[in-house]
Design a protein around this motif. Sequence first.
Motif, PDB file in Angstrom:
ATOM      1  N   GLN A 118       0.834  -1.206   0.000  1.00  0.00           N
ATOM      2  CA  GLN A 118       0.000   0.000   0.000  1.00  0.00           C
ATOM      3  C   GLN A 118       0.870   1.257   0.000  1.00  0.00           C
ATOM      4  O   GLN A 118       0.562   2.241  -0.664  1.00  0.00           O
ATOM      5  N   TRP A 119       1.942   1.217   0.764  1.00  0.00           N
ATOM      6  CA  TRP A 119       2.849   2.358   0.853  1.00  0.00           C
ATOM      7  C   TRP A 119       3.530   2.595  -0.491  1.00  0.00           C
ATOM      8  O   TRP A 119       3.624   3.721  -0.967  1.00  0.00           O
ATOM      9  N   MET A 121       2.590   1.457  -3.599  1.00  0.00           N
ATOM     10  CA  MET A 121       1.709   1.673  -4.736  1.00  0.00           C
ATOM     11  C   MET A 121       0.794   2.877  -4.592  1.00  0.00           C
ATOM     12  O   MET A 121       0.491   3.537  -5.588  1.00  0.00           O
ATOM     13  N   ARG A 122       0.356   3.177  -3.381  1.00  0.00           N
ATOM     14  CA  ARG A 122      -0.611   4.250  -3.191  1.00  0.00           C
ATOM     15  C   ARG A 122      -0.093   5.394  -2.329  1.00  0.00           C
ATOM     16  O   ARG A 122      -0.803   6.362  -2.109  1.00  0.00           O
ATOM     17  N   GLY A 123       1.103   5.235  -1.799  1.00  0.00           N
ATOM     18  CA  GLY A 123       1.666   6.289  -0.972  1.00  0.00           C
ATOM     19  C   GLY A 123       1.058   6.379   0.415  1.00  0.00           C
ATOM     20  O   GLY A 123       1.231   7.384   1.101  1.00  0.00           O
ATOM     21  N   VAL A 124       0.328   5.349   0.842  1.00  0.00           N
ATOM     22  CA  VAL A 124      -0.297   5.324   2.163  1.00  0.00           C
ATOM     23  C   VAL A 124       0.721   4.731   3.138  1.00  0.00           C
ATOM     24  O   VAL A 124       0.928   3.527   3.189  1.00  0.00           O
ATOM     25  N   ARG A 125       1.358   5.621   3.895  1.00  0.00           N
ATOM     26  CA  ARG A 125       2.396   5.181   4.822  1.00  0.00           C
ATOM     27  C   ARG A 125       1.792   4.482   6.033  1.00  0.00           C
ATOM     28  O   ARG A 125       0.811   4.973   6.605  1.00  0.00           O
TER      29      ARG A 125
END
Length: 129
Positions: A118-119, A121-125
């Motif tokens: 998720q981090w 591919m989507r930048g959700v740390r």
Amino acid sequence: MSKRQLQLGFLALAITALSWGGMFQVVKVLLATLDPYYITAVRYGFAGAILIVMLVAVEGRAALTPLRRDPRVGWLWFYGTTGFAGYSLFTFSGLSHTSPQQASVISNMQPLIVALIQWLMRGVRPTRA
């Protein structure tokens, strides 16, 4: 989230990891005499039957009625079976080629792997917890 809730959450995660990890030791022994397909069918057949009985006991027979009317039930059945039983089948098949310890580590690392994907591919740390 309070410190107490965080501690209870970590305790619940540890119990889950230990109980699921212990399953691999048992299944490895079973694989010497049983096929992964048979183990998966029995495991999910019994679980499915028990859950349907529980659903009817709590919600009543009417809880099963919407399933007969919705044309998407077939796809729901297909994706649900593939997701749950397919995962189990592939895990047990892979377990026949490796040790229970390796299978347990791989299975228990999946939430962390998903968080990292998720981090990336989507930048959700991921949070610190």
